[in-house]
Write a protein that holds these residues in place. Structure first.
Motif, short mmCIF file in Angstrom:
data_model
loop_
_atom_site.label_atom_id
_atom_site.label_comp_id
_atom_site.label_asym_id
_atom_site.label_seq_id
_atom_site.Cartn_x
_atom_site.Cartn_y
_atom_site.Cartn_z
N TYR A 21 0.82 -1.21 0.00
CA TYR A 21 0.00 0.00 0.00
C TYR A 21 0.85 1.27 0.00
CZ TYR A 21 -3.40 3.49 1.56
OH TYR A 21 -4.18 4.61 1.67
N ASP A 22 1.89 1.31 0.82
CA ASP A 22 2.70 2.52 0.90
C ASP A 22 3.40 2.80 -0.42
OD1 ASP A 22 1.98 3.11 3.47
OD2 ASP A 22 3.76 2.24 4.40
N ARG A 25 0.82 4.16 -2.78
CA ARG A 25 0.34 5.49 -2.39
C ARG A 25 1.27 6.59 -2.89
NH1 ARG A 25 -1.39 6.28 3.79
NH2 ARG A 25 0.55 5.14 4.04
N LEU A 32 2.27 13.65 -1.00
CA LEU A 32 2.21 12.78 0.18
C LEU A 32 3.14 13.25 1.30
CD1 LEU A 32 0.86 10.10 1.15
CD2 LEU A 32 2.95 8.95 0.41
#
Length: 234
Positions: A21-22, A25, A32
Motif C-alpha cells: 500500500y505505501d 500510495r 504525500l
C-alpha cells in the motif's frame, strides 16, 4: 445478494495489497510527503507523553512521523483492516525502541468504536473523506468530545471543489500527476477501486462543521488542489 455496507467495502478494498500500500500510495498522492510532514508539525501540545489517536491509521505511516516528535507518547492506531495494522505493527517494531513508547492497535470502525478515554492529539490521513457527510460531522463531534482541553485535531484529507469547474481542475491535475507506470495491472485496479469509494465534502463544509462543533483556531494550513490539512484545537 445483500449489498455490502460502506465499512465492509472499505475494509475489503484497503486490505487488498496492504503490504504494498505505501509503495502504491507514493504513485497516486503527489503531495504525500507534504501532507504527513505538515500534519506532524502541527501536532504540537505541551506534553512529551502525549496520548495520540490515529484514525484510519492504515500502515502506520503518519504515526511514524508523530513518533519522531513524541518518543515518550502513547499511540493508539485504529483501522478497519487487520492486514493494514499488521503492516503498521511491523513498521513500528522495526523503526522504534520497543520500550520507548506505548502502542495499541485496534481493529474497528471509528464511527462505532468507543475511543475509551481522552487524547491530546487526534489525527487522520486520507480516510475521513470516504464517509457520508453526516458521518463526517458526527465523527468530528466525537473527536471533540474525546480531546483533552487544549488538545488538537489534524486531518490530512481530500476535499471537493467549491464549484464544478474547480472540481474538474482538481481531477485533471490529479490524473495528470498520478504515476501508474511502475505498477502492475492488478495494483492499478486496486487503486482505481479504492478511488471509487471517495466521497469528499467541500473545504467550506469541513471548516464550518469544525467551528460549529466548538473547535478553536480552525484553519486549513495546507492545500494542494483537492488535498488539504485541516486543524482545530479544543
Amino acid at each position: 445478494m445483500k449489498e455490502k455496507s460502506l465499512d465492509q467495502l472499505l475494509k475489503e478494498k484497503f486490505s487488498q495489497g496492504a503490504s504494498s500500500y505505501d509503495r502504491q500510495r507514493k504513485h497516486v498522492i503527489p503531495c504525500l510527503e507534504d501532507l504527513y510532514r505538515i500534519t506532524s508539525d502541527l501536532a504540537t501540545v505541551d506534553n512529551s507523553r502525549a496520548k495520540i489517536l490515529d484514525l484510519g491509521a492504515g500502515t502506520g505511516l503518519l504515526t511514524s512521523y508523530l513518533h519522531e516528535r513524541y518518543r515518550e507518547g502513547h499511540f493508539t492506531l485504529l483501522d478497519l483492516s487487520e492486514e493494514m495494522l499488521e503492516v503498521a505493527r511491523a513498521r513500528i517494531n522495526k523503526d522504534s525502541v520497543k520500550n520507548d513508547s506505548d502502542f495499541s492497535y485496534i481493529v474497528g470502525d471509528y464511527l462505532k468504536h468507543d475511543f475509551g478515554g481522552t487524547f491530546d492529539i487526534v489525527v487522520s490521513s486520507l480516510s475521513i473523506h470516504h464517509l457520508e457527510h453526516h458521518d463526517k460531522e458526527f465523527l468530528y463531534q466525537k473527536i471533540y468530545q474525546h480531546l483533552n482541553p487544549g488538545g488538537v485535531f489534524i486531518n490530512a484529507d481530500q476535499v471537493l471543489g467549491p464549484h464544478s469547474a474547480n472540481e474538474e481542475e482538481y481531477q485533471r491535475n490529479w490524473m495528470e500527476k498520478i504515476d501508474l507506470g511502475s505498477l502492475s495491472e492488478s495494483e492499478k485496479k486496486i487503486i482505481m477501486d479504492r478511488m471509487e469509494l471517495d466521497n469528499p465534502a467541500s473545504l467550506q463544509d469541513n471548516l464550518e462543521w469544525l467551528e460549529e462543533i466548538g473547535f478553536k483556531d480552525v484553519d486549513v494550513y495546507y492545500k494542494y488542489y483537492n488535498f488539504v490539512v485541516l486543524y482545530g484545537r479544543k
